[in-house]
Design a protein around this motif. Structure first.
Motif, PDB file in Angstrom:
ATOM      1  N   MET A   1      11.969 -10.019   8.419  1.00 51.63           N
ATOM      2  CA  MET A   1      10.600  -9.427   8.183  1.00 51.63           C
ATOM      3  C   MET A   1       9.426  -9.557   8.903  1.00 51.63           C
ATOM      4  SD  MET A   1       9.443  -9.508   4.263  1.00 51.63           S
ATOM      5  CE  MET A   1       8.788 -11.043   3.884  1.00 51.63           C
ATOM      6  N   ASN A   2       9.094  -8.847   9.309  1.00 47.42           N
ATOM      7  CA  ASN A   2       6.898  -9.109  10.339  1.00 47.42           C
ATOM      8  C   ASN A   2       6.300  -9.497   9.007  1.00 47.42           C
ATOM      9  OD1 ASN A   2       5.113  -9.200  11.857  1.00 47.42           O
ATOM     10  ND2 ASN A   2       5.971  -7.243  12.889  1.00 47.42           N
ATOM     11  N   LEU A   3       6.311 -10.691   9.441  1.00 45.77           N
ATOM     12  CA  LEU A   3       5.000 -10.832   7.988  1.00 45.77           C
ATOM     13  C   LEU A   3       3.859 -10.244   7.883  1.00 45.77           C
ATOM     14  CD1 LEU A   3       4.203 -13.012   6.079  1.00 45.77           C
ATOM     15  CD2 LEU A   3       3.364 -14.700   7.423  1.00 45.77           C
ATOM     16  N   GLN A   4       2.784 -10.483  10.115  1.00 42.74           N
ATOM     17  CA  GLN A   4       1.815  -9.607   9.933  1.00 42.74           C
ATOM     18  C   GLN A   4       1.668  -8.306   9.440  1.00 42.74           C
ATOM     19  OE1 GLN A   4       1.749  -8.414  14.313  1.00 42.74           O
ATOM     20  NE2 GLN A   4      -0.354  -8.418  14.009  1.00 42.74           N
ATOM     21  N   LYS A   5       3.429  -7.468   9.382  1.00 42.41           N
ATOM     22  CA  LYS A   5       3.182  -6.203   8.777  1.00 42.41           C
ATOM     23  C   LYS A   5       3.357  -6.075   7.808  1.00 42.41           C
ATOM     24  CE  LYS A   5       5.722  -2.281   9.509  1.00 42.41           C
ATOM     25  NZ  LYS A   5       7.504  -1.449  10.025  1.00 42.41           N
ATOM     26  N   CYS A   6       3.631  -7.059   6.613  1.00 41.72           N
ATOM     27  CA  CYS A   6       3.261  -7.315   5.443  1.00 41.72           C
ATOM     28  C   CYS A   6       1.786  -7.285   5.192  1.00 41.72           C
ATOM     29  CB  CYS A   6       4.681  -8.478   4.855  1.00 41.72           C
ATOM     30  SG  CYS A   6       4.550  -8.231   3.255  1.00 41.72           S
ATOM     31  N   PHE A   7       1.356  -8.157   5.656  1.00 38.49           N
ATOM     32  CA  PHE A   7       0.487  -8.616   5.745  1.00 38.49           C
ATOM     33  C   PHE A   7      -0.955  -7.401   5.918  1.00 38.49           C
ATOM     34  CE2 PHE A   7      -3.664 -10.248   7.359  1.00 38.49           C
ATOM     35  CZ  PHE A   7      -4.519 -10.967   6.214  1.00 38.49           C
ATOM     36  N   LEU A   8      -0.428  -6.979   6.554  1.00 44.75           N
ATOM     37  CA  LEU A   8      -1.068  -6.005   7.223  1.00 44.75           C
ATOM     38  C   LEU A   8      -1.841  -4.601   6.455  1.00 44.75           C
ATOM     39  CD1 LEU A   8      -2.063  -5.660  10.671  1.00 44.75           C
ATOM     40  CD2 LEU A   8      -3.007  -6.690   9.396  1.00 44.75           C
ATOM     41  N   THR A   9       0.243  -4.036   5.930  1.00 43.81           N
ATOM     42  CA  THR A   9       0.218  -3.047   5.248  1.00 43.81           C
ATOM     43  C   THR A   9       0.189  -3.261   3.437  1.00 43.81           C
ATOM     44  OG1 THR A   9       2.504  -3.750   5.490  1.00 43.81           O
ATOM     45  CG2 THR A   9       1.856  -1.949   7.444  1.00 43.81           C
ATOM     46  N   GLY A  10      -0.525  -4.797   2.706  1.00 41.81           N
ATOM     47  CA  GLY A  10       0.089  -5.265   1.988  1.00 41.81           C
ATOM     48  C   GLY A  10       0.574  -4.411   1.307  1.00 41.81           C
ATOM     49  N   CYS A  11       2.001  -5.467   1.957  1.00 39.66           N
ATOM     50  CA  CYS A  11       3.310  -5.354   1.538  1.00 39.66           C
ATOM     51  C   CYS A  11       3.322  -4.751   1.250  1.00 39.66           C
ATOM     52  CB  CYS A  11       3.733  -6.717  -0.025  1.00 39.66           C
ATOM     53  SG  CYS A  11       3.263  -7.783  -0.326  1.00 39.66           S
ATOM     54  N   TYR A  12       3.618  -3.940   2.579  1.00 42.44           N
ATOM     55  CA  TYR A  12       4.484  -2.199   2.636  1.00 42.44           C
ATOM     56  C   TYR A  12       3.370  -0.907   1.986  1.00 42.44           C
ATOM     57  CZ  TYR A  12       7.896  -5.802   5.179  1.00 42.44           C
ATOM     58  OH  TYR A  12       7.720  -6.462   5.733  1.00 42.44           O
ATOM     59  N   THR A  13       2.623  -1.585   1.656  1.00 44.04           N
ATOM     60  CA  THR A  13       2.541  -0.217   0.434  1.00 44.04           C
ATOM     61  C   THR A  13       1.540   0.752   1.506  1.00 44.04           C
ATOM     62  OG1 THR A  13       0.245  -1.363   0.198  1.00 44.04           O
ATOM     63  CG2 THR A  13       1.847  -0.907  -2.126  1.00 44.04           C
ATOM     64  N   GLY A  14       1.141   0.187   2.804  1.00 46.72           N
ATOM     65  CA  GLY A  14       0.626   1.146   3.648  1.00 46.72           C
ATOM     66  C   GLY A  14       1.574   1.776   4.261  1.00 46.72           C
ATOM     67  N   LEU A  15       2.946   2.189   3.416  1.00 44.39           N
ATOM     68  CA  LEU A  15       4.292   2.561   4.444  1.00 44.39           C
ATOM     69  C   LEU A  15       4.439   4.300   4.093  1.00 44.39           C
ATOM     70  CD1 LEU A  15       5.766  -0.457   6.165  1.00 44.39           C
ATOM     71  CD2 LEU A  15       4.865   0.972   7.553  1.00 44.39           C
ATOM     72  N   LEU A  16       3.937   3.839   2.613  1.00 43.78           N
ATOM     73  CA  LEU A  16       4.241   5.636   1.716  1.00 43.78           C
ATOM     74  C   LEU A  16       3.515   6.543   1.970  1.00 43.78           C
ATOM     75  CD1 LEU A  16       3.237   3.205  -1.156  1.00 43.78           C
ATOM     76  CD2 LEU A  16       5.793   4.396  -0.631  1.00 43.78           C
ATOM     77  N   PRO A  17       4.458   7.271   1.982  1.00 42.08           N
ATOM     78  CA  PRO A  17       4.115   8.594   3.232  1.00 42.08           C
ATOM     79  C   PRO A  17       2.549   9.729   3.038  1.00 42.08           C
ATOM     80  CG  PRO A  17       6.288   8.944   1.715  1.00 42.08           C
ATOM     81  CD  PRO A  17       5.691   7.499   1.503  1.00 42.08           C
ATOM     82  N   LYS A  18       2.185   9.218   1.829  1.00 43.30           N
ATOM     83  CA  LYS A  18       1.550   9.883   0.732  1.00 43.30           C
ATOM     84  C   LYS A  18       0.283   8.897   0.710  1.00 43.30           C
ATOM     85  CE  LYS A  18       3.204  14.046   1.339  1.00 43.30           C
ATOM     86  NZ  LYS A  18       2.507  15.501   2.267  1.00 43.30           N
ATOM     87  N   ALA A  19      -1.468   9.377   1.436  1.00 44.88           N
ATOM     88  CA  ALA A  19      -2.841   8.768   0.817  1.00 44.88           C
ATOM     89  C   ALA A  19      -1.955   7.382   1.327  1.00 44.88           C
ATOM     90  CB  ALA A  19      -2.760   9.259  -0.798  1.00 44.88           C
TER      91      ALA A  19
END
Length: 160
Positions: A1-19
Motif C-alpha cells: 500500500m502506497n501511503l502517498q497514493k492513499c493521501f493524494l487520492t483521498g483514501c482512494y476515492t479519487g480512483l473511482l471511475p466517474k467524477a
C-alpha cells in the motif's frame, strides 16, 4: 500500500471511475463533519492548513515521478477546499452541509478548459478562489435570509 497514493487520492476515492473530484469532496465533507462533531472549528482549520502544505509538496513529487500534470485522481485539493469551507461554517444542520458541498462542487467544476500554468500552486489558488466565491454566496444566504431554512420549533419560548 502506497501511503502517498492513499493521501493524494483521498483514501482512494479519487480512483473511482466517474467524477473522482465529487467523490473526493463528498469524502472530505464526511470527514470534516466527523471532525467537527468532536473537535472545534479551529482544529479543522489548522488541519486544513497542514494537509494543504503537505499536499503541495507531495503533488509536486508525484508530478515529477509520473510526468502527469493535474491528474484527476488527485483529490486532496478538493478535500482541503471543502475542509476550509466546513471550518468556516462549523457543524450546521445536514441540509446546510449539503448546500455547502453542492456550492463547492459547482464552483470547483467551473474552471478553464485548459490549465496553462504548469505547476500545482495555480490549481490550489483556483480552488481557493472558488471557495471565496462560495463563502460570499453562503454568507449572503446566512446573514440576509437566516430564517429561510429555520425550523418552527426555534420560535417557541423556552420554559423558564
Amino acid at each position: 500500500m502506497n501511503l502517498q497514493k492513499c493521501f493524494l487520492t483521498g483514501c482512494y476515492t479519487g480512483l473511482l471511475p466517474k467524477a473522482p473530484g465529487t467523490w473526493g469532496s463528498l469524502f472530505g465533507t464526511f470527514l470534516a463533519y466527523l471532525i467537527l462533531l468532536f473537535l472545534p472549528q479551529s482544529t479543522l482549520f489548522l488541519l486544513t492548513i497542514l494537509i494543504t502544505l503537505i499536499a503541495v509538496k507531495e503533488i509536486n513529487v508525484y508530478e515529477k515521478e509520473t510526468g502527469i500534470h493535474d491528474d484527476k485522481r488527485i483529490v486532496i485539493d478538493e478535500i482541503a477546499g471543502i475542509w476550509l469551507a466546513m471550518s468556516m461554517t462549523g457543524v450546521v444542520p445536514y441540509y446546510l452541509t449539503l448546500l455547502n458541498f453542492v456550492w463547492f462542487r459547482v464552483l470547483d467544476i467551473k474552471k478553464p478548459s485548459k490549465d496553462t500554468v504548469p505547476f500545482h500552486p495555480y490549481i490550489t489558488i483556483k480552488d481557493a478562489f472558488a471557495l471565496l466565491v462560495f463563502m460570499i454566496i453562503f454568507a449572503g444566504f446566512v446573514f440576509f435570509t437566516p430564517n429561510v431554512l429555520g425550523h418552527s420549533d426555534n420560535y417557541i419560548p423556552a420554559n423558564p
